[in-house]
Write a protein that holds these residues in place. Structure first.
Motif, PDB file in Angstrom:
ATOM      1  N   GLY A   1       0.869  -1.386   0.037  1.00 35.34           N
ATOM      2  CA  GLY A   1       0.132   0.111  -0.103  1.00 35.34           C
ATOM      3  C   GLY A   1       0.903   1.259   0.025  1.00 35.34           C
ATOM      4  N   PRO A   2       1.778   1.216   0.968  1.00 32.18           N
ATOM      5  CA  PRO A   2       2.641   2.271   1.091  1.00 32.18           C
ATOM      6  C   PRO A   2       3.528   2.712  -0.425  1.00 32.18           C
ATOM      7  CG  PRO A   2       2.573   1.534   3.124  1.00 32.18           C
ATOM      8  CD  PRO A   2       1.867   0.662   2.125  1.00 32.18           C
ATOM      9  N   ILE A   3       3.813   1.664  -0.834  1.00 34.07           N
ATOM     10  CA  ILE A   3       4.798   1.595  -2.064  1.00 34.07           C
ATOM     11  C   ILE A   3       3.821   2.139  -3.281  1.00 34.07           C
ATOM     12  CG2 ILE A   3       5.599   0.180  -4.035  1.00 34.07           C
ATOM     13  CD1 ILE A   3       7.632   0.899  -1.765  1.00 34.07           C
ATOM     14  N   LEU A   4       2.723   1.748  -3.498  1.00 37.91           N
ATOM     15  CA  LEU A   4       1.592   2.223  -4.398  1.00 37.91           C
ATOM     16  C   LEU A   4       1.403   3.751  -4.331  1.00 37.91           C
ATOM     17  CD1 LEU A   4      -0.724  -0.754  -4.894  1.00 37.91           C
ATOM     18  CD2 LEU A   4       0.991   0.233  -6.617  1.00 37.91           C
ATOM     19  N   ILE A   5       1.167   4.239  -2.737  1.00 32.54           N
ATOM     20  CA  ILE A   5       0.838   5.601  -2.502  1.00 32.54           C
ATOM     21  C   ILE A   5       2.184   6.377  -2.846  1.00 32.54           C
ATOM     22  CG2 ILE A   5       0.859   7.250  -0.504  1.00 32.54           C
ATOM     23  CD1 ILE A   5      -1.068   5.030   0.479  1.00 32.54           C
ATOM     24  N   HIS A   6       3.495   6.103  -2.774  1.00 33.24           N
ATOM     25  CA  HIS A   6       4.594   6.710  -3.005  1.00 33.24           C
ATOM     26  C   HIS A   6       4.908   6.809  -4.467  1.00 33.24           C
ATOM     27  CE1 HIS A   6       5.199   6.931   1.209  1.00 33.24           C
ATOM     28  NE2 HIS A   6       6.227   7.998   0.906  1.00 33.24           N
ATOM     29  N   PHE A   7       4.827   5.438  -5.267  1.00 34.37           N
ATOM     30  CA  PHE A   7       5.424   5.223  -6.680  1.00 34.37           C
ATOM     31  C   PHE A   7       4.275   4.906  -7.673  1.00 34.37           C
ATOM     32  CE2 PHE A   7       8.831   4.136  -3.653  1.00 34.37           C
ATOM     33  CZ  PHE A   7       9.852   5.041  -4.111  1.00 34.37           C
ATOM     34  N   GLY A   8       3.167   4.581  -7.283  1.00 35.30           N
ATOM     35  CA  GLY A   8       1.953   3.949  -8.008  1.00 35.30           C
ATOM     36  C   GLY A   8       1.338   5.131  -8.837  1.00 35.30           C
ATOM     37  N   THR A   9       0.821   4.952 -10.072  1.00 31.60           N
ATOM     38  CA  THR A   9       0.196   5.933 -10.873  1.00 31.60           C
ATOM     39  C   THR A   9      -1.300   6.189 -10.258  1.00 31.60           C
ATOM     40  OG1 THR A   9      -0.798   4.144 -12.396  1.00 31.60           O
ATOM     41  CG2 THR A   9       1.412   5.018 -12.947  1.00 31.60           C
ATOM     42  N   PRO A  10      -1.974   7.113 -10.673  1.00 27.71           N
ATOM     43  CA  PRO A  10      -3.366   7.191 -10.155  1.00 27.71           C
ATOM     44  C   PRO A  10      -4.017   6.111 -10.506  1.00 27.71           C
ATOM     45  CG  PRO A  10      -2.485   9.301 -11.214  1.00 27.71           C
ATOM     46  CD  PRO A  10      -1.367   8.305 -11.481  1.00 27.71           C
ATOM     47  N   ASP A  11      -3.896   5.562 -11.787  1.00 27.81           N
ATOM     48  CA  ASP A  11      -4.774   4.496 -11.961  1.00 27.81           C
ATOM     49  C   ASP A  11      -4.674   3.273 -11.076  1.00 27.81           C
ATOM     50  OD1 ASP A  11      -5.990   5.710 -14.057  1.00 27.81           O
ATOM     51  OD2 ASP A  11      -4.694   4.909 -15.820  1.00 27.81           O
ATOM     52  N   GLN A  12      -3.200   2.737 -10.790  1.00 25.21           N
ATOM     53  CA  GLN A  12      -2.793   1.873  -9.929  1.00 25.21           C
ATOM     54  C   GLN A  12      -3.405   2.126  -8.611  1.00 25.21           C
ATOM     55  OE1 GLN A  12       1.267   2.082 -10.410  1.00 25.21           O
ATOM     56  NE2 GLN A  12       1.420   0.388 -11.799  1.00 25.21           N
ATOM     57  N   GLN A  13      -3.499   3.226  -8.005  1.00 26.49           N
ATOM     58  CA  GLN A  13      -3.870   3.841  -6.857  1.00 26.49           C
ATOM     59  C   GLN A  13      -5.299   3.231  -6.829  1.00 26.49           C
ATOM     60  OE1 GLN A  13      -2.519   7.552  -6.071  1.00 26.49           O
ATOM     61  NE2 GLN A  13      -0.419   7.080  -5.832  1.00 26.49           N
ATOM     62  N   ALA A  14      -5.970   3.830  -7.696  1.00 23.73           N
ATOM     63  CA  ALA A  14      -7.562   3.718  -7.695  1.00 23.73           C
ATOM     64  C   ALA A  14      -8.082   2.371  -7.811  1.00 23.73           C
ATOM     65  CB  ALA A  14      -8.167   4.439  -8.805  1.00 23.73           C
ATOM     66  N   ARG A  15      -6.922   1.391  -8.385  1.00 30.02           N
ATOM     67  CA  ARG A  15      -7.444   0.007  -8.758  1.00 30.02           C
ATOM     68  C   ARG A  15      -7.132  -0.717  -7.388  1.00 30.02           C
ATOM     69  NH1 ARG A  15      -4.109  -3.792 -12.924  1.00 30.02           N
ATOM     70  NH2 ARG A  15      -5.315  -5.754 -12.553  1.00 30.02           N
ATOM     71  N   PHE A  16      -6.039  -0.685  -7.118  1.00 30.99           N
ATOM     72  CA  PHE A  16      -5.597  -1.631  -5.979  1.00 30.99           C
ATOM     73  C   PHE A  16      -5.712  -1.207  -4.552  1.00 30.99           C
ATOM     74  CE2 PHE A  16      -2.621  -2.793  -9.545  1.00 30.99           C
ATOM     75  CZ  PHE A  16      -3.078  -4.084  -9.492  1.00 30.99           C
ATOM     76  N   LEU A  17      -5.709  -0.016  -4.127  1.00 29.69           N
ATOM     77  CA  LEU A  17      -5.716   0.618  -2.721  1.00 29.69           C
ATOM     78  C   LEU A  17      -7.135   0.508  -2.027  1.00 29.69           C
ATOM     79  CD1 LEU A  17      -3.487   3.863  -2.847  1.00 29.69           C
ATOM     80  CD2 LEU A  17      -2.954   1.626  -2.262  1.00 29.69           C
ATOM     81  N   PRO A  18      -8.380   0.544  -2.763  1.00 30.07           N
ATOM     82  CA  PRO A  18      -9.488   0.464  -2.011  1.00 30.07           C
ATOM     83  C   PRO A  18      -9.636  -1.195  -1.729  1.00 30.07           C
ATOM     84  CG  PRO A  18      -9.707   1.934  -3.852  1.00 30.07           C
ATOM     85  CD  PRO A  18      -8.284   1.320  -4.065  1.00 30.07           C
ATOM     86  N   ARG A  19      -9.363  -2.026  -2.559  1.00 36.29           N
ATOM     87  CA  ARG A  19      -9.395  -3.269  -2.424  1.00 36.29           C
ATOM     88  C   ARG A  19      -8.579  -3.682  -1.588  1.00 36.29           C
ATOM     89  NH1 ARG A  19     -12.494  -6.379  -5.915  1.00 36.29           N
ATOM     90  NH2 ARG A  19     -11.131  -8.416  -5.545  1.00 36.29           N
ATOM     91  N   LEU A  20      -7.359  -3.269  -1.294  1.00 40.08           N
ATOM     92  CA  LEU A  20      -6.246  -3.566  -0.073  1.00 40.08           C
ATOM     93  C   LEU A  20      -6.663  -3.097   1.242  1.00 40.08           C
ATOM     94  CD1 LEU A  20      -2.591  -3.120  -0.798  1.00 40.08           C
ATOM     95  CD2 LEU A  20      -3.458  -3.143   1.483  1.00 40.08           C
ATOM     96  N   ARG A  21      -7.478  -1.984   1.371  1.00 39.80           N
ATOM     97  CA  ARG A  21      -7.958  -1.401   2.393  1.00 39.80           C
ATOM     98  C   ARG A  21      -9.198  -2.252   2.970  1.00 39.80           C
ATOM     99  NH1 ARG A  21     -10.727   2.985   2.492  1.00 39.80           N
ATOM    100  NH2 ARG A  21     -10.307   3.327   4.757  1.00 39.80           N
ATOM    101  N   SER A  22     -10.074  -2.694   2.097  1.00 43.46           N
ATOM    102  CA  SER A  22     -11.269  -3.481   2.531  1.00 43.46           C
ATOM    103  C   SER A  22     -10.883  -5.007   2.706  1.00 43.46           C
ATOM    104  CB  SER A  22     -12.291  -3.474   1.348  1.00 43.46           C
ATOM    105  OG  SER A  22     -11.637  -4.273   0.124  1.00 43.46           O
ATOM    106  N   GLY A  23      -9.756  -5.596   2.317  1.00 45.42           N
ATOM    107  CA  GLY A  23      -9.372  -6.819   2.676  1.00 45.42           C
ATOM    108  C   GLY A  23      -9.772  -7.680   1.370  1.00 45.42           C
TER     109      GLY A  23
END
Length: 387
Positions: free
Chosen positions: A100-122
């Motif tokens: 998660g923190p790596i995507l926040i620091h280095f990920g593209t907006p598309d990657q963040q929108a795709r992966f971060l919500p599902r990561l947070r929700s489990g």
């Protein structure tokens, strides 16, 4: 969002205790008390993840704009302390504290929108693909290869000691995309779906009897180009940043939890608890726990992001102290440690004693994974002492 009345540490601690009293079921507490590996079993972890997510407390280390809690470093530490003392399960750090923190620091907006919500929700469970046969502490020696083929990378090779890969949906991994004079060059960071064709997961049973780690084989695994984090060849820079997240865990509360277990086990035999040599060792480790917690609080207050120095200090002191206190638990258990913790015929004391022995064996790896103690000392010698 932060709670409106959580700025005061005393009130915040009361909030955390109230939540834990309501959310921690007997099953979750028992699982936390009997946890052997570095993380809780996946089924338990997912259940606890869901409760934290529903409360809005699943990503306290993330920025608020990405779903973080807006907590201060002290609040984060209070939360870790209270969870440990309440025997809450320990969640896998691969997704929440690393990917998660790596995507926040280095990920593209598309990657963040795709992966971060599902990561947070489990909804997605992650694992880490770094170590390989012949590339553990010397991570730059990795040889798992990925060749570019139009809009995808084709990955061949394997990863070793992959914690919870048999439960994971996704893996973040380092691959070699080109050869250079310096081995740190030519490494790329990819995100791969473990349900894809070309993935085989082989279990590795630890000497404590746990199936916690695995070897993962890739045979022409296809990874879409949009799953590359950063530019091709930037993997080493991203990897170093991620290792700082991995090494920056909170260890003091975990030591306190094991000290409490050592006392419970020793008190079941009054002679052992009152033996002067045991009490001396218990007191020494209690002082070490005080020093470790004070150091962690000082470092947390000094900076929100761990540097190479602080993360190596935490990893070195924390894991070595955990190993020493796990040994004390076995000493406290005495001959009861010979019991198998999985047996349904033993009473609570003998079951806890068996858990202590299995945890002691499992924890021998603590000073190896995430960069061995020798590696941490080399980092400190170079960056802090300039040797």
């Amino acid at each position: 969002m932060p709670d409106p009345d959580s700025s005061d540490p005393v009130r915040f601690r009361a909030q955390v205790r109230e939540f834990l009293a309501q959310a921690l079921t007997a099953e979750l507490q028992t699982a936390g008390l009997e946890q052997i590996g570095v993380f809780s079993p996946a089924s338990i972890g997912k259940a606890w993840h869901r409760k934290l997510y529903e409360r809005g407390w699943i990503t306290p280390t993330w920025p608020v704009e990405h779903g973080g809690c807006g907590w201060t470093p002290l609040q984060k530490y209070i939360f870790e302390q209270e969870c440990a003392l309440a025997n809450a399960p320990t969640l896998s750090s691969a997704g929440l504290l690393m990917c998660g923190p790596i995507l926040i620091h280095f990920g593209t907006p598309d990657q963040q929108a795709r992966f971060l919500p599902r990561l947070r929700s489990g909804e997605d469970y992650w694992c880490q693909g770094y170590s390989e046969p012949g590339a553990g502490s010397d991570l730059a020696a990795l040889s798992c290869r990925a060749r570019r083929e139009r809009d995808a990378y084709i990955v061949d090779g394997s990863k070793l000691w992959t914690t919870h890969a048999h439960h994971a949906d996704w893996i973040f991994l380092l691959v070699r995309t080109s050869q250079h004079e310096r081995p740190q060059q030519g490494i790329t960071f990819l995100l791969a779906n473990l349900h894809s064709p070309g993935v085989t997961i082989q279990p590795i049973i630890s000497m404590s009897g746990e199936h916690e780690v695995n070897q993962v084989f890739f045979d022409a695994l296809r990874v879409p180009i949009e799953n590359r984090v950063g530019a091709e060849g930037d993997g080493w820079t991203i990897a170093k940043r991620l290792l700082e997240f991995e090494r920056s865990g909170v260890y003091g509360p975990r030591v306190r939890r094991l000290l409490a277990q050592a006392r419970r086990l020793a008190e079941s035999d009054g002679a052992r608890w009152h033996h002067p040599l045991f009490r001396q060792r218990y007191a020494e480790l209690s002082i070490e726990a005080d020093a470790l917690e004070a150091g962690e609080l000082r470092l947390l207050a000094a900076a929100s992001d761990a540097s190479n120095v602080t993360s190596s200090q935490l990893k070195l002191a924390g894991t070595e102290t955990l190993q020493r206190v796990s040994e004390l638990c076995v000493l406290a258990a005495g001959t009861s440690a010979a019991y198998t913790h999985e047996s349904t015929r033993c009473d609570d004391h003998h079951r806890e004693a068996g858990v202590a022995m299995a945890r002691y064996l499992n924890m021998r790896a603590a000073t190896i994974y995430g960069g061995s103690s020798e590696v941490q000392r080399n980092i400190l010698a170079k960056t802090a002492l300039h040797l």
